[in-house]
Design a protein around this motif. Sequence first.
Motif, short mmCIF file in Angstrom:
data_model
loop_
_atom_site.label_atom_id
_atom_site.label_comp_id
_atom_site.label_asym_id
_atom_site.label_seq_id
_atom_site.Cartn_x
_atom_site.Cartn_y
_atom_site.Cartn_z
N VAL A 25 35.76 -11.26 49.75
CA VAL A 25 34.39 -10.98 50.20
C VAL A 25 34.40 -10.73 51.70
N ASP A 26 33.51 -9.85 52.15
CA ASP A 26 33.49 -9.48 53.56
C ASP A 26 32.20 -9.98 54.24
N ALA A 27 32.02 -9.59 55.50
CA ALA A 27 30.86 -10.05 56.26
C ALA A 27 29.55 -9.54 55.66
N PHE A 28 29.57 -8.33 55.08
CA PHE A 28 28.36 -7.81 54.43
C PHE A 28 27.90 -8.78 53.34
N TYR A 29 28.89 -9.24 52.57
CA TYR A 29 28.59 -10.15 51.46
C TYR A 29 27.97 -11.44 52.01
#
Length: 161
Positions: free
Chosen positions: A49-53
Amino acid sequence: MKILHIDCSPHRASHSRALSAAIVAQLRAYAPDLDTTHRDLGAGLVPPVDAFYATALARRPSSGDGELPGTMQCSETLIREIEASDAIVIGTPVHNFTVPTTLKAWIDHVVRLDRPMAMGSAGKIGLRADRPVFTGIAAARGTLVSAIDRGRIEIMRDQPA
Ligand SMILES: Cc1cc2nc3c(=O)[nH]c(=O)nc-3n(C[C@H](O)[C@H](O)[C@H](O)COP(=O)(O)O)c2cc1C
């Protein structure tokens, strides 16, 4: 009957893949019209998972049909695969006493606030009907097939030497 069949091993010729295939074959013996979707986590296509998530979770976005930012789109795809299934079959090796990073990334994507789960006063609450989860686990000290119902993923157990 729709099965979501998940494999996690990085190996093509793999013990856990053989286990999950055997579970699917057993289920097909009971339900010849079995419809399977294969999600190969071992192929490495699911990113962490990334920062957007992370920031999107805080903003509580809807799960509408629009394009979602970053790995939110991947999360949405994986959640819909679960929602379309009647049962889940997972084949996984043990890596360093726990699940491989690929399976952990999948869990992080699908245990998403306001989609399949919500936060209640006593903790996380599932928003979807329970479905059986059959898990085949391969480890260096032997193999274990575990059929776990109620949709929970509890897959790491001590094994006899
Ligand atoms: C990175 C890595 C870590 C592992 N850690 C463990 C472990 O903690 N305990 C264990 O019993 N086996 C461990 N193993 C061995 C695998 O679980 C075992 O070889 C298993 O049969 C592999 O399944 P597969 O053929 O489906 O990939 C590890 C293997 C790898 C590659």
